[in-house]
Motif scaffolding. Structure first.
Motif, mmCIF file in Angstrom:
data_model
loop_
_atom_site.group_PDB
_atom_site.id
_atom_site.type_symbol
_atom_site.label_atom_id
_atom_site.label_comp_id
_atom_site.label_asym_id
_atom_site.label_seq_id
_atom_site.Cartn_x
_atom_site.Cartn_y
_atom_site.Cartn_z
ATOM 1 N N HIS A 41 -44.341 12.531 -5.560
ATOM 2 C CA HIS A 41 -43.575 11.615 -6.407
ATOM 3 C C HIS A 41 -42.107 11.591 -5.980
ATOM 4 O O HIS A 41 -41.494 10.526 -5.901
ATOM 5 N N ARG A 42 -41.561 12.776 -5.696
ATOM 6 C CA ARG A 42 -40.157 12.848 -5.291
ATOM 7 C C ARG A 42 -39.925 12.155 -3.951
ATOM 8 O O ARG A 42 -38.929 11.442 -3.768
ATOM 9 N N THR B 188 -41.737 9.710 -2.677
ATOM 10 C CA THR B 188 -41.894 8.264 -2.880
ATOM 11 C C THR B 188 -40.614 7.659 -3.428
ATOM 12 O O THR B 188 -40.159 6.590 -2.975
ATOM 13 N N LYS B 189 -40.013 8.328 -4.411
ATOM 14 C CA LYS B 189 -38.755 7.832 -4.974
ATOM 15 C C LYS B 189 -37.645 7.852 -3.934
ATOM 16 O O LYS B 189 -36.820 6.933 -3.860
ATOM 17 N N SER C 40 -38.131 4.987 -1.446
ATOM 18 C CA SER C 40 -37.765 3.726 -2.087
ATOM 19 C C SER C 40 -36.254 3.555 -2.148
ATOM 20 O O SER C 40 -35.736 2.445 -2.000
ATOM 21 N N LYS C 41 -35.556 4.665 -2.349
ATOM 22 C CA LYS C 41 -34.096 4.606 -2.415
ATOM 23 C C LYS C 41 -33.490 4.389 -1.036
ATOM 24 O O LYS C 41 -32.536 3.607 -0.868
#
Length: 295
Positions: free
Chosen positions: A271-272, A274-275, A278-279
């Motif tokens: 999850h980290r 992926t974020k 995206s950033k």
């Protein structure tokens, strides 16, 4: 058997999940169900099912009252169980989260309830052995202490509360015990995230023999994105074709429940990452409509 759903807010995904879940039960339930109650603050989402469900519209004041002295939101789940059980104390009660569906035998569930067996979705493990930060903290806070008159010990299981099925016998007694445990946990400032789940787990296991509902009822709490896409497509097709409820039930016979996972646990690291990706790599050439300026 009486079904119960508790759905708040205007997030349409929660409501189309509930509609789909209700349809899955109606396929088997005409002779097994005494009724279906939807407790909600958004009754308009259930007009299509008006002939099959009873909608109890709840206002903000009642919801606040159900949350109790300590304003614990999910205490309302136990109060909703109490509300319906008081109306029909002689009928077994089956509460369902919206992200559920029936894939097994409702008749088998009905037979077990009639024999005095309670269900929750699945037994996760004794709370004393669970490893998440929240669960470890909860166990440290309650080990050997009494809540609702029950002394917590190492064998008290945490059950998943996406499904809660209560036999007619001693139902109000079991629900009252769950409320006492929940309120005592809140009063003693136990980490609140899983309080109602554990209160129901202990109260039902102290009152009845327990079984898992998982062989009969799917609960896709960890794979909602995939299920929401398929359910949304099914209900959109129903809307565009103006299907009746009877036609929806017929169409549901072709829905393949086995193509989508009901459980998929991913690591927090994923999850980290992926974020972070995206950033670091935002989309390019994002374009919106520009309104024309009126002259």
């Amino acid at each position: 058997m009486q079904l119960l759903y508790l759905v708040f807010g205007n997030n349409i995904q929660n409501h189309f999940q509930a509609n789909f879940s209700i349809l899955s039960f109606l396929r088997q339930g005409n002779r097994l169900l005494t009724g279906i109650t939807v407790v909600t603050d958004a009754p308009d989402f259930y007009r299509h099912l008006a002939g099959a469900v009873t909608v109890h519209t709840i206002d903000a004041g009642t919801l606040e009252e159900w949350q109790g002295e300590f304003r614990f939101f999910w205490r309302a789940k136990i109060k909703a169980l109490e509300f319906v059980a008081r109306q029909q104390p002689e009928v077994p009660l089956l509460y369902l989260d919206t992200d559920t569906f029936l894939h097994g035998s409702l008749e088998k569930i009905s037979q077990e309830l009639a024999a005095g067996v309670a269900f929750m979705h699945e037994a996760e493990a004794p709370l004393s052995t669970l490893t998440s930060k929240t669960e470890r903290r909860m166990w440290q806070q309650i080990n050997g202490r009494a809540f609702g008159g029950i002394t917590m010990h190492e064998q008290h299981q945490m059950w998943n509360a996406g499904v809660v099925a209560i036999p007619a016998g001693r139902n109000l007694e079991a629900i009252a015990l769950a409320l006492r445990i929940c309120d005592d946990l809140s009063a003693q400032q136990v980490t609140p995230r899983l309080i109602e789940q554990f209160a129901l787990s202990v109260a039902l296991s102290e009152t009845y023999p327990m079984q898992e509902a998982r062989p009969y009822i799917g609960h896709y709490w960890s794979t909602k994105e995939e299920w929401n896409a398929s359910i949304g497509a099914f209900l959109l097709e129903s809307h565009l074709k103006q299907r009746s409820v009877a036609a929806e039930l017929e169409a549901l016979g072709s829905f393949d429940y086995q193509t989508l996972p009901v459980k998929k646990i991913t690591r927090n690291t994923q999850h980290r990452l992926t974020k972070l990706v995206s950033k670091l790599l935002p989309p390019r050439e994002v374009e919106f409509i520009t309104p024309q300026v009126k002259k």
